[in-house]
Structure formats: C-alpha cells, structure tokens
Design an enzyme around this catalytic site. Sequence first.
Site, PDB file in Angstrom:
ATOM      1  CG  HIS A  79      -1.990  -0.993   1.202  1.00  0.00           C
ATOM      2  ND1 HIS A  79      -3.245  -0.766   0.692  1.00  0.00           N
ATOM      3  CD2 HIS A  79      -1.980  -2.272   1.610  1.00  0.00           C
ATOM      4  CE1 HIS A  79      -3.974  -1.865   0.809  1.00  0.00           C
ATOM      5  NE2 HIS A  79      -3.221  -2.796   1.365  1.00  0.00           N
ATOM      6  CE  LYS A  89     -13.830   5.743   0.989  1.00  0.00           C
ATOM      7  NZ  LYS A  89     -12.894   5.756   2.130  1.00  0.00           N
ATOM      8  CB  THR A 144     -10.136   4.926  -1.038  1.00  0.00           C
ATOM      9  OG1 THR A 144      -9.615   5.263   0.262  1.00  0.00           O
ATOM     10  CG2 THR A 144      -9.475   3.667  -1.534  1.00  0.00           C
ATOM     11  CE  LYS A 203      -6.522  13.661   0.425  1.00  0.00           C
ATOM     12  NZ  LYS A 203      -6.661  12.456  -0.348  1.00  0.00           N
ATOM     13  NE  ARG A 204      -2.982   7.804   6.866  1.00  0.00           N
ATOM     14  CZ  ARG A 204      -1.680   7.948   6.616  1.00  0.00           C
ATOM     15  NH1 ARG A 204      -0.884   8.522   7.491  1.00  0.00           N
ATOM     16  NH2 ARG A 204      -1.151   7.513   5.507  1.00  0.00           N
ATOM     17  CE  LYS A 229      -2.432  10.642   3.301  1.00  0.00           C
ATOM     18  NZ  LYS A 229      -3.107   9.711   2.397  1.00  0.00           N
TER      19      LYS A 229
HETATM   20  C1  GFP Z   1      -2.767   3.710   2.078  1.00  0.00           C
HETATM   21  C2  GFP Z   1      -2.264   4.467   0.882  1.00  0.00           C
HETATM   22  C3  GFP Z   1      -3.417   4.989   0.044  1.00  0.00           C
HETATM   23  C4  GFP Z   1      -4.300   3.827  -0.364  1.00  0.00           C
HETATM   24  C5  GFP Z   1      -4.732   3.053   0.867  1.00  0.00           C
HETATM   25  C6  GFP Z   1      -5.491   1.783   0.509  1.00  0.00           C
HETATM   26  O1  GFP Z   1      -3.547   4.590   2.849  1.00  0.00           O
HETATM   27  O2  GFP Z   1      -2.947   5.658  -1.078  1.00  0.00           O
HETATM   28  O3  GFP Z   1      -5.426   4.286  -1.047  1.00  0.00           O
HETATM   29  O4  GFP Z   1      -3.603   2.635   1.630  1.00  0.00           O
HETATM   30  O5  GFP Z   1      -4.754   1.038  -0.413  1.00  0.00           O
HETATM   31  F1  GFP Z   1      -1.467   5.503   1.287  1.00  0.00           F
HETATM   32  P1  GFP Z   1      -3.245   4.993   4.359  1.00  0.00           P
HETATM   33  O6  GFP Z   1      -3.607   3.794   5.185  1.00  0.00           O
HETATM   34  O7  GFP Z   1      -1.819   5.308   4.403  1.00  0.00           O
HETATM   35  O8  GFP Z   1      -4.151   6.149   4.624  1.00  0.00           O
END
Ligand code: GFP
Length: 834
Positions: free
Chosen positions: A369, A672, A668, A560-561, A566
């Site tokens: 990821h 959404k 993601t 987002k985080r 980001k």
């Molecule tokens: C990570 C990645 C994202 C990805 C998600 C799901 O997210 O780009 O969309 O995994 O695959 F950074 P975080 O858990 O780090 O937010």
Amino acid sequence: MQTQDTHKQPENDLNGSSVADLKRDFLNKLFYVQGKFPALASLNDYYMALSYTVRDRLLERWINTAAIYTDSGARTICYLSAEFLMGPQLGNNLINLGIYDQAQQAVEELGLDLDALLEQEEEPGLGNGGLGRLAACYLDSMATLEIPSIGYGIRYEFGIFEQDIRDGWQVERTDKWLRFGNPWEISRPEWAVEVKLGGHVDHYTDEQGRYRVRWIPYEVVKGVPYDNPILGYKTNTANTLRLWTAEAPESFDFAAFNSGNYAGAVHKKMVSENVSKVLYPNDDSDRGKRLRLTQQIFFVSCSLQDTIRIMQVQDLPLAKFHEKFVIQLNDTHPAISIAELMRLLVDEHYMKWDQAWAITQRTFAYTNHTILPEALERWPIALFSSLLPRHMEIIYEINHHFIDDVRMKFPDDPDRIARMSLIDESGEKYVRMAHLACVGSHAINGVAALHTELLQQDVLSDFYALYPHKFSNKTNGVTPRRFVVLSNPRLTDLISSKIGNGWIKHLDELKKLEAYVDDIEFQQEWQDIKYNLKRDLANQIVKDYGINVDPHSLFDIQAKRIHEYKRQHLNVLHIITLYNRIKANPDIDITPQTFLFGGKAAPGYFMAKLIIKLINSVADVVNRDPDVRDRIKVVFLKDYSVKFAQHVYPAADLSEQISTAGKEASGTGNMKFAMNGALTIGTLDGANIEIREEVGAENFFLFGLTEQEVQKMSADGYSPIDYYHTNLELKLAIDRIASGFFSHGDPELFKPLLHTLFDRDPYFLFADYQAYIDCQHQASLVYRDLERWTRMSILNVARMGKFSSDRSIREYCEDIWHIKPVKVELNTSMPDNL
Ligand code: GFP
C-alpha cells in the site's frame, strides 16, 4: 427518506420485517436485553434496542451462511489486516437488509428519530485511514458478491484517538468505543487460542529418533475471538469479521495474592491485555516497536490457528490447506504469518519443510500500500529474535533457500543478493517484512496502476525481475452502499428514479445517467440536492464552530490523514494567496469559496501537527478579517471519522487530491468524493490517473509535475529557493507565514515547516505552486457557470463504475484467489429441539 423500491425487503425472512414486527421486537429488546422501560431509557438504550432488533435479522443469515460454508467446505479467502475501519454498523445493516424504511417508520411511530439513533453509535475506529477503510469496503463487497470470506484482525480496546483542537493544535483523547458495549459482536471464548512469546527454542530427537523442535516461551497470551457479522447488500450472505482480544491464560495469580502481593496477582493479566489495548498510529514507527510486533504475531497466530481448527472441523487434511484457504496480507503488518504458518505446519503438525513451503507460497498473497521508505516495515534482529526466536530461525532458513534461488538465476551478483535478502545487513541488522511477503506469496499487487508500475520498476524491482509472474495491479475501489446509498440518500433516490437501482450492485450502470446530462430539470434537481447537502453541513459547522459558511460558495474539501506528502500545506498556500490578493485589492472579483479540512495527524508526527496548527491559524485570521467580507472561509473539521465523513463527501463541490505525484499509492477518498458528484482537483498520482481517464480529462482539474518530472527534478538537483525568489505571490505567501502574521507576531512558530520547504521541499510544493494556483483559478471560474459545473458533476458520477470495490474484489477473485460465489439459501431455521 429512502424509496421503498431501492430498499425492498428480502423474502424468506424468519423474523418478520414489517413495521409492526420491528416495533414489537424493539420494545422487546428494550425490556429484556437493556432491562429498561421508556421513562428510564436513554438514547443509547434505544440505539441498543434497535441494533439488537436488527442483529436478530442478521443472525439468521449468518447462521445459514456458516452452515452452508461448513457443509460445502467452500474455498475461503482470509483477509488478514491489522486495521479494519468499519464505521458505524446500524445504518449500513439496515440498508443491506433492505429494511431501512420500515425501521425508520417503526421508530417514528414510537416517537423516536432514526437519525438520532444512528448518531448515537460509537464507531469502531480500528484503523488509521485508507488501508483500514479499504479492508472494510472489501468485506462489504465480498459479502455482496457471495464470496466465502473471513476478515481477521485485532479488537483494539482503544481505536484511533479522538481528535480535539485546542488553540489550533491537535489534542488526542482516548477512544473508548466499547464503553457502552458493542451490540454487533458475539464473543466465542470456546475458540480461544494461545500465542507464545519470547523464550528459547530446543532442537531435539524424540523417543522414536525423530528430529523435533520445541519452543519454550517466556510468556503465553490467550486470544479470544469476537465475531462480527458482515452482511452483503440484498443477499443472504453474512460473512464474519473475527477480531481477537488478548487475555492472560490465568487472569489471577492466587499464590501472589496469598503472599500479600496484590498488584502481582493481576500483573500478568495487565501485561497480556496490553497486547490488544490500543491501535498504533500510522507514521509513528518508532514507538513501542516490541508491542507492535507482539500485536502482529498475536493476531496472525490466532488467525492461523483458527484456520487449522476450521480444517479439522470440516475434516480436511492439512495437505489441502492452500486449496481450502487463500490468505491476503493487507500490507506487511500480517507478513509474519508466512513464518508462523511454516512453524505451525512443520513444528506442530510435523510436515516436511518442502511440502509446508509449497503450501505456504500457494496460500499467501500480498498487497503493498505504500512506497514511502519510512512505511516499509523492518524489525531489528535483536528485538525480533528475543520476541520470536523460532520465527527468526525459520526466516533464516527461508532466506537460505531463497538466496540459493537468486544465486541460481543471477550468478555472480552479490549486490543483488544483499539487496534482496530477507535480512538487511547494510548496518544494524533488520528483518525486511516486505521481502518476506514477496518470497512467501504467490501474488503481489499494488493498489493503482501507477503504484504497481513503481513497485515493479523501483521499490520491488529485484523481485519483479525474479518473479514477474507474481505481479499484478488491483486498483482500489470503495463500496457504493456505504458511501452513496447510506451517506447520500437524496442523490440515491434521484439516480434510482431515472435509471432504476441496479447500479447499487452493478455500479457500471451509472453510465445510463449520461442520457440525462443535458436534461435541465434533472440538472436542477441535481443542483438542489447538492445545495441542500451543503446547507446541512453549513448548519452543522455553525453549530459546532460558530462559523457561518455560505452554502452557495464553492465547497472545497481536503479530508484525509494529515501528511506532508498529501500536501495540506499546499492547499494553505493557495488560501493565503487568495487572501493576499484580497488584501491588495479589497474589491477584487473572486468566486466565494469555503475551504474545509478534516483529518488526523499521527501523535508523534510533529510536522503534520504543525500543519494542523497552520490551517487553524490561517483560518483564524481569514475568517475574521473584515476585508475578506466572507468571500473565503476556512474551517478545520475536528475528529474526522467514517461517521462524519458520510456527511462530508456528499457536500463537496471540489475534492482536493493534491499529493506529490508518485507518493499516494491510490487514494480512496478521491473515489468517494467523485461518486457524490464532486469534481477533482488533483495531480497525476495514484488512482487520480484512472479517475481522470474514466471521467474524461475535460471533467477533471489537473495540475502539477508528473512522477517522472519529479524524479528528474530530484536527480537534476531541485532548488526550492529559486521558486521562492522568482515567484512573487509564492514569496508573499511564505513571507506572511514567516513574519508571524498568522501566529500573533511569533515568527518562530512555523519555522520548522518553512525551513523544510526552503531547505529540501521534499514534496515539491514550491515547484507545483503556480500550476496549482492557476488550476484553482480555473476551477473557480468554471464554478460560476453552474450549468457547466453540474454537467461535469453528473458525468463524474456517471463514469465512476470502475471504482466500486465490487470490481476490485472480482479481479482479486479471478486473478489471485480463484474463488467462486457460494449461494446461501435460508434453509436452516431455529431448531424445535436438539
Ligand atoms: C494507504 C495508501 C493509500 C491507499 C490506501 C489503501 O492509505 O494511497 O489508497 O492505503 O490502499 F497511502 P493509508 O492507510 O496510508 O491512509
């Protein structure tokens, strides 16, 4: 109000689902489960009573699903994940059961409000962000597609912290999500297992002269499973999410108690329970390393022991383990399972190494990821060996065989061997978990096309050269049930009124909306819905923060985080630029814009916390300055969660997806937002690229360097300071921060942030600044043409079919898991006797 048509009740219900049935059962639960009568009942009692009423209807499907899986010995996918960010369950279960309308009417007739009951639910925040929420979407899709699956994870007593904002800073509070109980779970203490930790390993020969290995642990922790039903949408399938809680095998030491050592009597209990106490924050990799590794082996070992128990119940030989189960590793957190399965098969079930290894490789598949180096897990050898001495031996053995294979394929290439080894020996020694995952799995995937390409070319390129056949891409998806149907019932009803409700299960059908894109009446309804959603959020904002925002303004949202890659701070630079323009020319004609931020920073990630402070500091100045005349507003929405997100996505006009190209694996949130009709402003990063391909370049606000340009710039020597000196508006924006203008005259406060930007700007804010400002300007001009904007918004929704998690799961099933759906009929009813 949901339409009856969209949420028709399924047939064959054991428990009736008429309004009268629901009312009767609701009162029954209030009385016999909560033990309350109306005059004493709290809102939470009502929430619990309704949840238990709904759970009864789930259980019928759950039991039937389990019965059919047990009878058929169905091949099953186990999704191993340290995080499951499920979000609240009640609303989703009502939707999936098809009884939302009836429940709403039932509680209304009892003088209650369904929305208030839904708000009452404490969400299980058992994840940090995208990774955990993806796991939850995948569970929903697996159940909806009738795929036999079990989610395995940890039942953290405290999930992701609650975020408060004090004086602009993030303050963390413990998330006590279990304080009022959890009506959805059922504990199964009879299936508890034990997990060994520490100690040493004995190699010996038994009485029959056979070579054996015995692990004598320093301590043992008990794992107790808690099962949560995962119901598919309009199907009888209810799969299981099994979460493990850690307990001491003996919770009370009588000997210690008798000798007067009262603290000692419960000491072991306390130590053991710590294992599943708290979810570790992302990006906080240095904290509690030992405890984090303990959590990983804990849930992995519990889960694998559980799969072996299931094999035994179904009378299946362990030699067929890989035929019965495929195990998906959600990132490297559960990668230790590769060594643990080997240990269970070889040490405890006396299987030969080669056979065990063949089974192991055929069982596991690994999803990566992230390519951020700091997020690629590795464990110091000293720590690893002391906690998992037997796993260390197994990993050395795996590595030994593996390195032989590499040597065979690439003779005379010691550098390659050093790079690929499971043990990093370049300095202090580490176990490389991603390497273990690659070697022990038969499939490896990234989560968007660009990300998979980068894995193959860069981060895992050596593994790609060795095992090209293992690699594939599986672009992420999200469930439209939660993120459109539940979150945005008004839009759902409008869409269904035009194209029927087949799209909820077959998201590609949204394409049919394109026929209405020029329909003025439809456009008007589309606009009205968006406006009303924005107004609702505006009302919430004034209530929570006392800040008035205009629902007619462009709602620009970044949720987002909080992370430097980001680039929430790039967003802030744009806001400051607009502000500066207004200050320089108070009558300037700009599109009124509301900037909303939401997201948590890892508690140990200082820079991310400073970004939150910056957002709030800028908000304070901008929102109060009379010159601004309310044309721009900035609000930081605290304690962003799945529950709150469901109000935020539907209200967005513009979705900020502005990570440095190459850094965001997929994203993601971008999906959404777009499914709810927001247009995206974004870089060519992660799934943005594929979203843009689908919705059309003309319906997407693109800006910024490409990944290759970023690489090149980095290689050629990037000098952020040059941008500062040559771009007047950038300089002005930075100088405003540096002067202390946003920090009550304190020029020191934001220095660490500015210093990073001047010095290295690792995420290329300065290089992308002008392109972002121009693109924002363009978006704000398009927004003035409401008809054009609405057309673009409709087309975005109409073309989002690809991003359903159903599509992702179908791809996993076909390419990696080789699992077919199993139909569940509601045959098993409550027995009359035993
Ligand atoms: C990570 C990645 C994202 C990805 C998600 C799901 O997210 O780009 O969309 O995994 O695959 F950074 P975080 O858990 O780090 O937010």
